[in-house]
Scaffold this active site. Sequence first.
Site, short mmCIF file in Angstrom:
data_model
loop_
_atom_site.label_atom_id
_atom_site.label_comp_id
_atom_site.label_asym_id
_atom_site.label_seq_id
_atom_site.Cartn_x
_atom_site.Cartn_y
_atom_site.Cartn_z
N LYS A 109 -16.48 -10.72 27.76
CA LYS A 109 -16.31 -10.05 29.06
C LYS A 109 -16.89 -10.94 30.16
CE LYS A 109 -16.63 -5.19 27.60
NZ LYS A 109 -15.30 -4.76 28.04
N ARG A 112 -11.56 0.92 18.96
CA ARG A 112 -10.52 1.49 18.07
C ARG A 112 -10.69 0.99 16.65
NH1 ARG A 112 -6.03 -0.91 21.97
NH2 ARG A 112 -7.74 -0.52 23.41
N1 BES Z 1 -15.96 -0.59 26.07
C1 BES Z 1 -14.76 -1.09 26.63
C2 BES Z 1 -14.11 -0.08 27.59
C3 BES Z 1 -14.83 0.20 28.86
C4 BES Z 1 -14.51 -0.48 30.00
C5 BES Z 1 -15.77 1.19 28.91
C6 BES Z 1 -15.15 -0.20 31.17
C7 BES Z 1 -16.41 1.49 30.07
C8 BES Z 1 -16.10 0.80 31.20
C9 BES Z 1 -13.74 -1.40 25.54
O1 BES Z 1 -14.26 -1.81 24.34
C10 BES Z 1 -12.87 -2.49 26.06
O2 BES Z 1 -13.39 -3.52 26.33
N2 BES Z 1 -11.58 -2.20 26.18
C11 BES Z 1 -10.66 -3.15 26.69
C12 BES Z 1 -9.39 -3.02 25.88
C13 BES Z 1 -8.40 -4.10 26.13
C14 BES Z 1 -8.94 -5.43 25.65
C15 BES Z 1 -7.11 -3.74 25.43
C16 BES Z 1 -10.41 -2.82 28.17
O3 BES Z 1 -10.40 -1.66 28.54
O4 BES Z 1 -10.25 -3.77 28.93
ZN ZN Z 2 -14.66 -3.88 24.28
#
Ligand code: BES
Ligand code: ZN
Length: 510
Positions: A291, A365
């Site tokens: 990230k 997931r």
């Molecule tokens: N934990 C994150 C989702 C999230 C984002 C929670 C912002 C709280 C605030 C999750 O694991 C994630 O990173 N999801 C990705 C999925 C994508 C790579 C398909 C996302 O939402 O960008």
């Molecule tokens: Zn994530």
Amino acid sequence: MKNRIIDVSVGTRRADAAAVKADLLAVGVFEDGPCCAAAASVNKTLGGPLKRLKQLGDFEGKAQTSAMVYTDGKIAASRVLFVGLGPRDKTDVQTLFKAAALAAHQAVDRKAKTLGLLLYCAQGKAAPVSLEQAGQAIAEGIGFGAYRYDEYIEQAAKKRASKLTATILTAEAKTAVALKKGAAIGAITAAAQSYARTMANRPANVITPATLAAEAKKLAASIPSLRCSVLEQKQLSAKKMGGILAVGQGSANPPRLIVLEYKPAGASAKTPVIGLVGKAITFDSGGISLKPGQGMEDMKFDKSGGIAVLGAMRAIAHLEPHVNVIGLIPAAENMPSGASYRPGDIVTTYSGKTVEIQNTDAEGRMILCDAIAYAKTLGCRTIVDMATLTGACVVAVGAKRAGLMGNDESLIEQLKAASVKTGERLWHLPCDDEFVEAMKSKIADLKNVGGKWGGACTAAAFLSQFAQGAKWAHIDMAGVGVWGADEKQAPGSIGFGVRLLTEFIRAQGK
Ligand code: BES
Ligand code: ZN
Ligand code: ZN
């Protein structure tokens, strides 16, 4: 050394509010005047400040507003906080929850040790909220508003009172009984919610999968009807839980699957079993699909779904509804290292289905799919999962609501009903075949990311493939788990989901 989180007790008393000694007395005021005769009498004894406040435009009984008045010995309490309840005909449980929260928040700010609350005494068929519900909402609001997360602030306990003793007041004996019954329930759910907030607020160097499991064991040891077992890495390998193992393999803190079982007294083989599954990524760096740095600290909250399940199991075990509940909390830390899972990997999950990894940041997931499939083998015919799953869900519904998806209309309706009662808002989104299609891989059964659109829906559609055969619903709480708090609340976790899941289970056990 850690400080203790403020200790809140809630009682109910029939008393003349003017005679109650308290550091702060909260008195409910609707836009058309004091909430009841007892509240009007407090105002009168003080010389009628409400009239002047209204003339000055300082306080008009609007919801989420308040005015502090010093009593100069005219009544036994040292301060009166008039708390706005909004229009009288729009009263609901949320009105009372928020008013009590505002009062308790101010009480803690003023270092009050004792708080009296005179907020509601409507009764009879015309009353918008039953007294029992009112007692519960007020008790829950008190717990919510009094909460602060300061266990790592040196001498925090000296800057605030270490204990707040709150008393819900009413002038009549017959109202006191029903208020008390509700307040007893509310005190339990409120304490569970505060517990959850603390667990969620603790950083990732403190809460790892292993320490979270230890907390769950400690909790279960303190409640007779609750049992906890933990699958460690060896057992996860033996059971071939490939999703949880893949996500956890890059971290020095190995993954766990925490299983909490609540069995009511007298449960038979016929008593239904409901599974509550919660995502507990103790830190989500994104892994190899790292990230961006800005705001990454918030990813300690990526365990909020799992924590909501933990908190709900605590409340459920204390409230003892007549239904079996299994809480499953897959816990892992998503980190980049030489041992991490990578984009391109094909992971064989517990269900046997294979998943092509396209982005290691879509890790939630991958741990949930194993826990959902495992819940089915434990006999759960109904499964509800909660997770801070997708940023897309926050884009879709904002940070004050969670997304709700699933494969069973009646289950969706039951969750919506619970949500209306607790004020933890949900918004129904689709996750049908159109979205399942987007999750199919050319080289495995599924892939872990869909296309550009509908990210919350494709994530849920992915999970749906592991829930087949069970009634299943999914709550994407990404926004409310991470950014849900507003300015009037203690920063950090709001403990979203604890009361919602508890209310949902209580309705099943009736
Ligand atoms: N934990 C994150 C989702 C999230 C984002 C929670 C912002 C709280 C605030 C999750 O694991 C994630 O990173 N999801 C990705 C999925 C994508 C790579 C398909 C996302 O939402 O960008
Ligand atoms: Zn994530
Ligand atoms: Zn995540």
